[in-house]
Write a protein that holds these residues in place. Structure first.
Motif, PDB file in Angstrom:
ATOM      1  N   ALA A  14      -2.116   4.407  -8.461  1.00 10.35           N
ATOM      2  CA  ALA A  14      -1.621   3.071  -8.754  1.00 10.35           C
ATOM      3  C   ALA A  14      -0.183   3.197  -9.243  1.00 10.35           C
ATOM      4  O   ALA A  14       0.083   3.954 -10.168  1.00 10.35           O
ATOM      5  N   ILE A  15       0.715   2.467  -8.611  1.00  9.14           N
ATOM      6  CA  ILE A  15       2.103   2.415  -9.068  1.00  9.14           C
ATOM      7  C   ILE A  15       2.404   0.983  -9.479  1.00  9.14           C
ATOM      8  O   ILE A  15       2.104   0.045  -8.738  1.00  9.14           O
ATOM      9  N   ILE A  16       2.980   0.837 -10.665  1.00 10.91           N
ATOM     10  CA  ILE A  16       3.365  -0.487 -11.141  1.00 10.91           C
ATOM     11  C   ILE A  16       4.866  -0.481 -11.389  1.00 10.91           C
ATOM     12  O   ILE A  16       5.399   0.409 -12.054  1.00 10.91           O
ATOM     13  N   VAL A  17       5.532  -1.488 -10.828  1.00  9.31           N
ATOM     14  CA  VAL A  17       6.986  -1.621 -10.912  1.00  9.31           C
ATOM     15  C   VAL A  17       7.308  -2.695 -11.941  1.00  9.31           C
ATOM     16  O   VAL A  17       6.959  -3.865 -11.770  1.00  9.31           O
TER      17      VAL A  17
ATOM     18  N   SER B  35      -3.282   7.818 -11.854  1.00  6.54           N
ATOM     19  CA  SER B  35      -4.284   8.324 -10.924  1.00  6.54           C
ATOM     20  C   SER B  35      -5.653   8.110 -11.547  1.00  6.54           C
ATOM     21  O   SER B  35      -5.835   8.345 -12.745  1.00  6.54           O
ATOM     22  N   PHE B  36      -6.601   7.657 -10.739  1.00  6.12           N
ATOM     23  CA  PHE B  36      -7.959   7.434 -11.200  1.00  6.12           C
ATOM     24  C   PHE B  36      -8.716   8.748 -11.083  1.00  6.12           C
ATOM     25  O   PHE B  36      -8.961   9.249  -9.995  1.00  6.12           O
ATOM     26  N   ARG B  37      -9.047   9.344 -12.231  1.00  5.40           N
ATOM     27  CA  ARG B  37      -9.721  10.648 -12.270  1.00  5.40           C
ATOM     28  C   ARG B  37     -10.744  10.651 -13.393  1.00  5.40           C
ATOM     29  O   ARG B  37     -10.439  10.220 -14.495  1.00  5.40           O
ATOM     30  N   GLY B  38     -11.899  11.162 -13.084  1.00  2.31           N
ATOM     31  CA  GLY B  38     -12.927  11.296 -14.106  1.00  2.31           C
ATOM     32  C   GLY B  38     -13.307   9.986 -14.764  1.00  2.31           C
ATOM     33  O   GLY B  38     -13.589   9.946 -15.956  1.00  2.31           O
ATOM     34  N   GLY B  39     -13.287   8.901 -14.002  1.00  2.20           N
ATOM     35  CA  GLY B  39     -13.678   7.604 -14.533  1.00  2.20           C
ATOM     36  C   GLY B  39     -12.627   6.899 -15.365  1.00  2.20           C
ATOM     37  O   GLY B  39     -12.911   5.892 -15.996  1.00  2.20           O
ATOM     38  N   ARG B  40     -11.390   7.427 -15.390  1.00  2.00           N
ATOM     39  CA  ARG B  40     -10.331   6.754 -16.151  1.00  2.00           C
ATOM     40  C   ARG B  40      -8.986   6.926 -15.460  1.00  2.00           C
ATOM     41  O   ARG B  40      -8.822   7.778 -14.585  1.00  2.00           O
ATOM     42  N   TYR B  41      -8.023   6.110 -15.876  1.00  2.00           N
ATOM     43  CA  TYR B  41      -6.681   6.187 -15.309  1.00  2.00           C
ATOM     44  C   TYR B  41      -5.807   7.085 -16.166  1.00  2.00           C
ATOM     45  O   TYR B  41      -5.744   6.916 -17.380  1.00  2.00           O
ATOM     46  N   ILE B  42      -5.140   8.022 -15.510  1.00  2.00           N
ATOM     47  CA  ILE B  42      -4.273   8.970 -16.201  1.00  2.00           C
ATOM     48  C   ILE B  42      -2.838   8.688 -15.753  1.00  2.00           C
ATOM     49  O   ILE B  42      -2.539   8.675 -14.558  1.00  2.00           O
ATOM     50  N   GLU B  43      -1.954   8.494 -16.725  1.00  5.37           N
ATOM     51  CA  GLU B  43      -0.555   8.200 -16.419  1.00  5.37           C
ATOM     52  C   GLU B  43       0.182   9.467 -16.023  1.00  5.37           C
ATOM     53  O   GLU B  43       0.027  10.531 -16.643  1.00  5.37           O
TER      54      GLU B  43
ATOM     55  N   GLN C 256       0.831  -1.198   0.000  1.00  5.30           N
ATOM     56  CA  GLN C 256       0.000   0.000   0.000  1.00  5.30           C
ATOM     57  C   GLN C 256       0.873   1.258   0.000  1.00  5.30           C
ATOM     58  O   GLN C 256       2.043   1.212   0.373  1.00  5.30           O
ATOM     59  N   LEU C 257       0.265   2.365  -0.399  1.00  5.05           N
ATOM     60  CA  LEU C 257       0.955   3.651  -0.508  1.00  5.05           C
ATOM     61  C   LEU C 257       0.293   4.671   0.410  1.00  5.05           C
ATOM     62  O   LEU C 257      -0.930   4.803   0.414  1.00  5.05           O
ATOM     63  N   PHE C 258       1.133   5.419   1.132  1.00  5.99           N
ATOM     64  CA  PHE C 258       0.640   6.411   2.075  1.00  5.99           C
ATOM     65  C   PHE C 258       1.367   7.732   1.898  1.00  5.99           C
ATOM     66  O   PHE C 258       2.578   7.754   1.658  1.00  5.99           O
ATOM     67  N   VAL C 259       0.632   8.827   2.018  1.00  8.39           N
ATOM     68  CA  VAL C 259       1.222  10.161   1.934  1.00  8.39           C
ATOM     69  C   VAL C 259       1.235  10.812   3.303  1.00  8.39           C
ATOM     70  O   VAL C 259       0.448  10.477   4.186  1.00  8.39           O
TER      71      VAL C 259
ATOM     72  N   TRP D  87       0.724  -0.310  -4.779  1.00  5.61           N
ATOM     73  CA  TRP D  87       1.702  -0.599  -5.814  1.00  5.61           C
ATOM     74  C   TRP D  87       1.783  -2.115  -5.977  1.00  5.61           C
ATOM     75  O   TRP D  87       1.441  -2.862  -5.067  1.00  5.61           O
ATOM     76  N   HIS D  88       2.236  -2.532  -7.159  1.00 10.52           N
ATOM     77  CA  HIS D  88       2.541  -3.940  -7.373  1.00 10.52           C
ATOM     78  C   HIS D  88       3.516  -4.077  -8.543  1.00 10.52           C
ATOM     79  O   HIS D  88       3.750  -3.127  -9.276  1.00 10.52           O
TER      80      HIS D  88
END
Length: 160
Positions: free
Chosen positions: A131-134, A147-155, A42-45, A97-98
Motif C-alpha cells: 500500500a502506498i499513500i501519497v 506491506s501487509f505481513r503477518g496479519g498487520r501492516y508494516i511501514e 494500481q501498482l505493478f512490479v 496507491w492512493h
C-alpha cells in the motif's frame, strides 16, 4: 536500464523495493489539493528485473472511479483491464496507491480494511500486498509505503 528514484525496505525483510522514476513521477503529480478528492491506481512490479524487485508501473486515476475528500472506490472493470494489460507486459500486481488529504500520510483504519479486502481478493497471487499513500508534502515523508505481513501492516523505510 531503468532509472531508480528511490528505494524502500521493510524491517525484517531481506529485500528492497526499487521505485522507478516513472512511478515516482506519477505519484508526485497526484498530490491531493486543498479541496481535491482522493485519487489512486494500481501498482505493478517487474518480477524479472536483474537489479531487484522493481516497482515499474503505477496506473493513473480513472474517470470511472468514485471518490470524495477522504475516500476512494476504484472502478472494478478498469482494475481488471489494467491487470490484464500489465500481465501481458510481464508485470505483476503488488498493490495499489492512493492520496490522502494530510501532509504526511498515515495508514487509517479505513485503509487497513480496504487493503485487507484487496489482499483477500488476491491472496493466491499476492501474499504480501503493498500500500502506498501519497500525502501533500513534497518531502520524502510525503509518500509512504506499507506491506501487509503477518496479519498487520508494516511501514517501509525510505532509502535514497
Amino acid at each position: 536500464m531503468t532509472d531508480i528514484a528511490w528505494r524502500w525496505r521493510w524491517p525484517g525483510v531481506d529485500s528492497e523495493l526499487l521505485v522507478s522514476q516513472a512511478v515516482a513521477d506519477v505519484l508526485d503529480k497526484q498530490r491531493q489539493g486543498l479541496f481535491g478528492v482522493e485519487r489512486g491506481g494500481q501498482l505493478f512490479v517487474n518480477p524479472v528485473n536483474p537489479t531487484g524487485l522493481l516497482l515499474a508501473l503505477a496506473t493513473l486515476p480513472h474517470r470511472s472511479d468514485r471518490s470524495g475528500w477522504s475516500w476512494l472506490e476504484m472502478d472494478a472493470e478498469r482494475c481488471r483491464q489494467e491487470i490484464q494489460d500489465a500481465n501481458d507486459q510481464g508485470l505483476r500486481l503488488v498493490g495499489y496507491w492512493h492520496t490522502h488529504p494530510q501532509s504526511v500520510p498515515a495508514i487509517s483504519s479505513a485503509d487497513v480494511g480496504s487493503f485487507s479486502r484487496f489482499a483477500a481478493r488476491y491472496t493466491q497471487d499476492l501474499p504480501h500486498p503493498i500500500a502506498i499513500i501519497v500525502g501533500k508534502s513534497e518531502k520524502p515523508e510525503g509518500i509512504k509505503a506499507w506491506s501487509f505481513r503477518g496479519g498487520r501492516y508494516i511501514e517501509a523505510t525510505w532509502l535514497k
